[in-house]
Each structure stands twice: as structure tokens, then as C-alpha cells.
Design a protein around this motif. Structure first.
Motif, mmCIF file in Angstrom:
data_model
loop_
_atom_site.group_PDB
_atom_site.id
_atom_site.type_symbol
_atom_site.label_atom_id
_atom_site.label_comp_id
_atom_site.label_asym_id
_atom_site.label_seq_id
_atom_site.Cartn_x
_atom_site.Cartn_y
_atom_site.Cartn_z
ATOM 1 N N HIS A 141 -16.725 0.805 -21.511
ATOM 2 C CA HIS A 141 -15.848 1.161 -22.471
ATOM 3 C C HIS A 141 -14.388 1.617 -22.025
ATOM 4 O O HIS A 141 -14.323 1.992 -20.806
ATOM 5 N N PRO A 142 -13.445 1.647 -22.770
ATOM 6 C CA PRO A 142 -11.979 1.916 -22.326
ATOM 7 C C PRO A 142 -11.909 3.298 -21.631
ATOM 8 O O PRO A 142 -11.130 3.428 -20.328
ATOM 9 N N ILE A 143 -12.523 4.284 -22.273
ATOM 10 C CA ILE A 143 -12.404 5.481 -21.584
ATOM 11 C C ILE A 143 -13.007 5.621 -20.139
ATOM 12 O O ILE A 143 -12.625 6.187 -19.552
ATOM 13 N N GLU A 144 -14.248 4.910 -20.269
ATOM 14 C CA GLU A 144 -14.819 4.788 -18.868
ATOM 15 C C GLU A 144 -13.954 4.068 -18.002
ATOM 16 O O GLU A 144 -13.912 4.467 -16.643
ATOM 17 N N VAL A 145 -13.083 3.083 -18.327
ATOM 18 C CA VAL A 145 -12.330 2.427 -17.409
ATOM 19 C C VAL A 145 -11.436 3.172 -16.870
ATOM 20 O O VAL A 145 -11.273 3.054 -15.560
ATOM 21 N N MET A 146 -10.588 3.922 -17.615
ATOM 22 C CA MET A 146 -9.655 4.977 -17.338
ATOM 23 C C MET A 146 -10.033 5.985 -16.461
ATOM 24 O O MET A 146 -9.657 6.199 -15.509
ATOM 25 N N LEU A 147 -11.107 6.555 -16.992
ATOM 26 C CA LEU A 147 -11.974 7.845 -16.181
ATOM 27 C C LEU A 147 -12.425 7.256 -14.736
ATOM 28 O O LEU A 147 -12.043 8.005 -13.821
ATOM 29 N N LEU A 148 -13.292 6.391 -14.604
ATOM 30 C CA LEU A 148 -13.488 5.898 -13.224
ATOM 31 C C LEU A 148 -12.528 5.388 -12.537
ATOM 32 O O LEU A 148 -12.441 5.449 -11.224
ATOM 33 N N GLY A 149 -11.588 4.685 -13.465
ATOM 34 C CA GLY A 149 -10.446 3.847 -12.682
ATOM 35 C C GLY A 149 -9.474 4.850 -11.842
ATOM 36 O O GLY A 149 -8.803 4.365 -11.045
ATOM 37 N N PHE A 150 -9.426 6.087 -12.219
ATOM 38 C CA PHE A 150 -8.490 6.819 -11.886
ATOM 39 C C PHE A 150 -8.856 7.197 -10.296
ATOM 40 O O PHE A 150 -8.120 7.445 -9.689
ATOM 41 N N GLY A 151 -10.196 7.016 -10.219
ATOM 42 C CA GLY A 151 -10.728 7.346 -8.658
ATOM 43 C C GLY A 151 -10.209 6.152 -7.628
ATOM 44 O O GLY A 151 -9.984 6.566 -6.458
ATOM 45 N N THR A 152 -9.890 5.178 -8.379
ATOM 46 C CA THR A 152 -9.454 3.798 -7.637
ATOM 47 C C THR A 152 -7.677 4.096 -7.470
ATOM 48 O O THR A 152 -7.241 4.002 -6.543
ATOM 49 N N VAL A 153 -6.954 4.406 -8.559
ATOM 50 C CA VAL A 153 -5.685 4.273 -8.411
ATOM 51 C C VAL A 153 -5.141 5.837 -8.495
ATOM 52 O O VAL A 153 -3.886 6.004 -7.723
ATOM 53 N N GLY A 154 -5.777 6.657 -9.103
ATOM 54 C CA GLY A 154 -5.096 8.166 -9.070
ATOM 55 C C GLY A 154 -5.467 8.767 -7.676
ATOM 56 O O GLY A 154 -4.310 9.447 -7.525
ATOM 57 N N ILE A 155 -6.328 8.562 -6.989
ATOM 58 C CA ILE A 155 -6.556 9.270 -5.625
ATOM 59 C C ILE A 155 -5.487 8.748 -4.624
ATOM 60 O O ILE A 155 -4.908 9.833 -4.013
ATOM 61 N N PRO A 156 -5.056 7.635 -4.506
ATOM 62 C CA PRO A 156 -3.887 7.460 -3.583
ATOM 63 C C PRO A 156 -2.654 7.802 -4.188
ATOM 64 O O PRO A 156 -1.638 8.425 -3.453
ATOM 65 N N ILE A 157 -2.310 8.055 -5.431
ATOM 66 C CA ILE A 157 -1.285 8.660 -6.061
ATOM 67 C C ILE A 157 -1.257 10.254 -5.662
ATOM 68 O O ILE A 157 -0.220 10.918 -4.946
ATOM 69 N N VAL A 158 -2.354 10.953 -5.694
ATOM 70 C CA VAL A 158 -2.462 12.386 -5.442
ATOM 71 C C VAL A 158 -2.394 12.498 -3.872
ATOM 72 O O VAL A 158 -1.585 13.461 -3.524
ATOM 73 N N TRP A 159 -2.976 11.614 -3.281
ATOM 74 C CA TRP A 159 -2.859 11.588 -1.714
ATOM 75 C C TRP A 159 -1.390 11.654 -1.432
ATOM 76 O O TRP A 159 -0.704 12.346 -0.432
ATOM 77 N N CYS A 160 -0.404 10.506 -1.842
ATOM 78 C CA CYS A 160 0.915 10.592 -1.555
ATOM 79 C C CYS A 160 1.534 11.703 -1.930
ATOM 80 O O CYS A 160 2.636 12.125 -1.413
ATOM 81 N N TYR A 161 1.207 12.362 -3.198
ATOM 82 C CA TYR A 161 2.013 13.621 -3.699
ATOM 83 C C TYR A 161 1.793 14.715 -2.854
ATOM 84 O O TYR A 161 2.984 15.326 -2.474
ATOM 85 N N PHE A 162 0.719 14.868 -2.090
ATOM 86 C CA PHE A 162 0.739 15.964 -1.137
ATOM 87 C C PHE A 162 0.999 15.542 0.512
ATOM 88 O O PHE A 162 1.734 16.355 1.165
ATOM 89 N N THR A 163 1.085 14.324 0.908
ATOM 90 C CA THR A 163 1.381 13.873 2.114
ATOM 91 C C THR A 163 2.728 13.051 2.160
ATOM 92 O O THR A 163 3.254 13.168 3.626
ATOM 93 N N ARG A 164 3.102 12.693 1.051
ATOM 94 C CA ARG A 164 4.359 11.859 1.263
ATOM 95 C C ARG A 164 4.158 10.852 2.421
ATOM 96 O O ARG A 164 5.162 10.407 2.784
ATOM 97 N N ASN A 165 3.079 10.207 2.398
ATOM 98 C CA ASN A 165 2.886 9.050 3.354
ATOM 99 C C ASN A 165 1.878 8.191 2.920
ATOM 100 O O ASN A 165 0.744 8.167 3.063
ATOM 101 N N LEU A 166 2.393 7.066 2.326
ATOM 102 C CA LEU A 166 1.608 5.887 1.693
ATOM 103 C C LEU A 166 2.488 4.818 1.374
ATOM 104 O O LEU A 166 3.751 4.915 1.182
ATOM 105 N N HIS A 167 1.850 3.558 1.715
ATOM 106 C CA HIS A 167 2.589 2.313 1.418
ATOM 107 C C HIS A 167 1.936 1.743 0.454
ATOM 108 O O HIS A 167 0.741 1.588 0.365
ATOM 109 N N LEU A 168 2.808 0.867 -0.441
ATOM 110 C CA LEU A 168 2.198 -0.047 -1.547
ATOM 111 C C LEU A 168 1.364 -1.051 -0.842
ATOM 112 O O LEU A 168 0.137 -1.312 -1.704
ATOM 113 N N PHE A 169 1.511 -1.440 0.319
ATOM 114 C CA PHE A 169 0.661 -2.733 0.874
ATOM 115 C C PHE A 169 -0.606 -1.868 1.233
ATOM 116 O O PHE A 169 -1.668 -2.751 1.070
#
Length: 307
Positions: free
Chosen positions: A190-218
Motif C-alpha cells: 500500500h502507498p502508505i506502507e511504502v512511505m512509512l517503511l521506506g522512511f527507514g531507508t531514505v529518512g534515516i540517512p537524512i536524519v543522520w546527516c542532519y545531526f552529523t553533517r557527515n554523509l556523501h550521496l555516493f
């Protein structure tokens, strides 16, 4: 719009008429390996970083997802591999594969494509780098390992939550259409599940970089590639003598997730077995017998204390 892909601001290369010509110019820059040269030439040639990042991530996702699903589709049609099929009496039909493919493609283009194309402005806002050279292999390996652990925790709790009441009935039930999963069904949801569980894949790196300012797109590219491989393999429905969990016992794998689809409950984690083990949510007959044994021992202990 010009690209800012070179960390050294003194380096400036204008895009040529063809990608190959641009690549030849980038090769003149000292200190870059072949992969970094290709990366820099790609961003320089396109000249639009927002478009370049969006195109890169969308194509990476499609190539890795369907590229990893295709071998399992082929294996399903080869009788030799039947002995490795976990639920050997349940093979996905061509119709089921086709229906799943259509649904997944709709999800990719209608749900996932939009945030992918606007990912680059987020990168610039929070400091995710896309410049060359890349971080060290040690840094990449460390960050990807952390993402695996954090995503596994996120997936466990939200996946477990999706099995309750209306959340299951109206959202997660779609993913459980196939009691015997196959590779292509990894993102059939379901689209809601795609976004909810998908945040674990995409959102976690974003949150990580927000606090550490240390992440590369590669690094994110490597992480997404490995996460997609893990997700598709977990839904493959096959257990081999060389499956990773035989060498890394905490790894989940297809045998772990197949039990979840077969019993519709338990084994909620994505990559590892720790959460289900320690919180007593393992699925399958063996887990059921272990819980019954523990309950019996607990009852006997209580009975002795009363005596």
C-alpha cells in the motif's frame, strides 16, 4: 546551471558536446579514481544537479530492484531449484507475477518518483555532499552498517505496528496477498506502507546527516543498493546452503521472512534476527515450540513456588 561536483573550487570543467568528451576532460584532474571520474563527468555533463541526482536515484532504484528480481523470476521456472524452495508447493504463476509487476511500477512512478526528483535540494539543505573525491571505504562501510542497524529497528517496530487492527486490514494486508513471497513482491505494498517503511531507508540517512553533517550521496547509493538486494532476497522464497545467515547467524534472510508471510505474524525485522529473538516474536513451528516450552517451564516454576 553548473555543477559544483568538485570539492576543490579551483577546479572548473565546462561540459562538452558529448559525455565521452566531458569524461576525457575530467580524467585530467589529478587524484580521482575511475568511479569518481565517472561520477564527476556525469554531474558536469548534465549541468543540472537537481536533475542529475533525481535521474541517478530513480534509475539506480529501478535497475537494482528489477535487476535483482529477474534472477528469482528465472529460478522459479527452473525445476532444479525446486529443492531449495521454502514453500515448494507454491510457485508464483505468470499472472501473479504480471499483476505484481504492474502494481509495483505504478507505485514506483506515482508514489516514489516524486520525492526522488526533489531529493537533491534536501541534500544541499542539510549538507549531504555529492562532490569528489568520495569518502574513504572505512567511512562508507561504517555508515552503511549503522544504517542497516537503525533501519532494522525502524522496520521492526513499524512493521509490527502494521499488524494491528485497522492498520493491517486497510494498509498492510495488501503486502500479504502472497503467502509464499517472490522477489518482485518486495515492494508490493500500500502507498502508505511504502512511505512509512521506506522512511527507514531514505529518512534515516537524512536524519543522520542532519545531526552529523557527515554523509556523501555516493554512500547513500551504496546503502540503497544493498538494502534493495536485501529486501528482494528476503522475499525470494529460497533457502540455499550458501545463504548468508549460515555464515552470519544474526542475518535474517529469506527463511526468516518467508515464515512471516507463511504464518502472517512474527519475524517483523528486515535484516537481522535480534529484535524478534529478544522480544519473542519469532515465527514458525520451531519458534512456536520454543514459546510453548518456555511457558511450560514458567508454569512448572510457579507451581513449585506455590508448594
Amino acid at each position: 546551471m553548473s555543477s559544483k561536483v568538485f570539492a576543490d573550487t579551483a577546479v572548473h570543467i565546462a561540459a562538452k558536446e558529448t559525455f565521452f568528451q566531458t569524461y576525457q576532460e575530467v580524467r585530467k584532474v589529478q587524484g580521482l579514481n575511475s568511479l569518481e571520474q565517472l561520477w564527476a563527468a556525469y554531474y558536469t555533463y548534465l549541468g543540472n544537479d537537481i536533475f542529475a541526482t533525481g535521474l541517478l536515484f530513480f534509475c539506480l532504484h529501478e535497475l537494482m530492484y528489477f535487476g535483482r528480481s529477474l534472477p528469482w523470476f528465472i529460478i522459479d521456472r527452473i525445476p532444479y531449484f525446486r529443492k531449495y524452495k521454502i514453500q515448494d508447493a507454491k510457485l508464483p504463476s505468470n499472472r501473479e507475477q504480471w499483476e505484481c509487476l504492474k502494481s509495483v511500477l505504478i507505485s514506483h512512478f506515482m508514489v516514489e518518483a516524486f520525492p526522488i526528483w526533489f531529493f537533491h535540494p534536501v541534500c544541499e539543505k542539510i549538507g549531504i555532499s555529492y562532490e569528489v573525491p568520495f569518502p574513504s571505504l572505512k567511512t562508507i562501510a561504517l555508515q552503511v552498517s549503522i544504517f542497516f542497524l537503525l533501519e532494522d529497528a525502524w522496520h521492526y517496530w513499524f512493521h509490527r505496528g502494521l499488524h494491528y487492527g485497522s492498520f493491517y486490514k486497510y494498509i498492510h494486508k495488501q503486502h500479504h496477498r502472497y503467502a509464499a513471497p517472490f522477489g518482485l513482491a518486495a515492494e508490493y505494498a500500500h502507498p502508505i506502507e511504502v512511505m512509512l517503511l521506506g522512511f527507514g531507508t531514505v529518512g534515516i540517512p537524512i536524519v543522520w546527516c542532519y545531526f552529523t553533517r557527515n554523509l556523501h550521496l555516493f554512500t547513500i547509493c551504496i546503502w540503497i543498493t544493498l538494502r534493495l538486494y536485501q529486501a528482494v532476497d528476503a522475499h525470494s522464497g529460497y533457502e540455499f546452503p550458501w545463504s548468508l545467515h549460515h555464515f552470519l547467524p544474526i542475518w535474517a534472510g529469506a527463511d526468516h521472512h518467508d515464515e512471516h508471510h507463511h504464518h502472517f505474524i512474527g519475524n517483523y525485522a528486515s535484516s537481522f534476527r535480534m529484535w524478534d529473538f529478544f522480544l519473542d516474536t519469532e515465527a514458525g513451528n520451531t519458534a512456536k515450540l520454543n514459546r510453548e516450552r518456555k511457558a511450560k517451564l514458567k508454569g512448572e516454576k510457579k507451581a513449585k513456588l506455590k508448594e
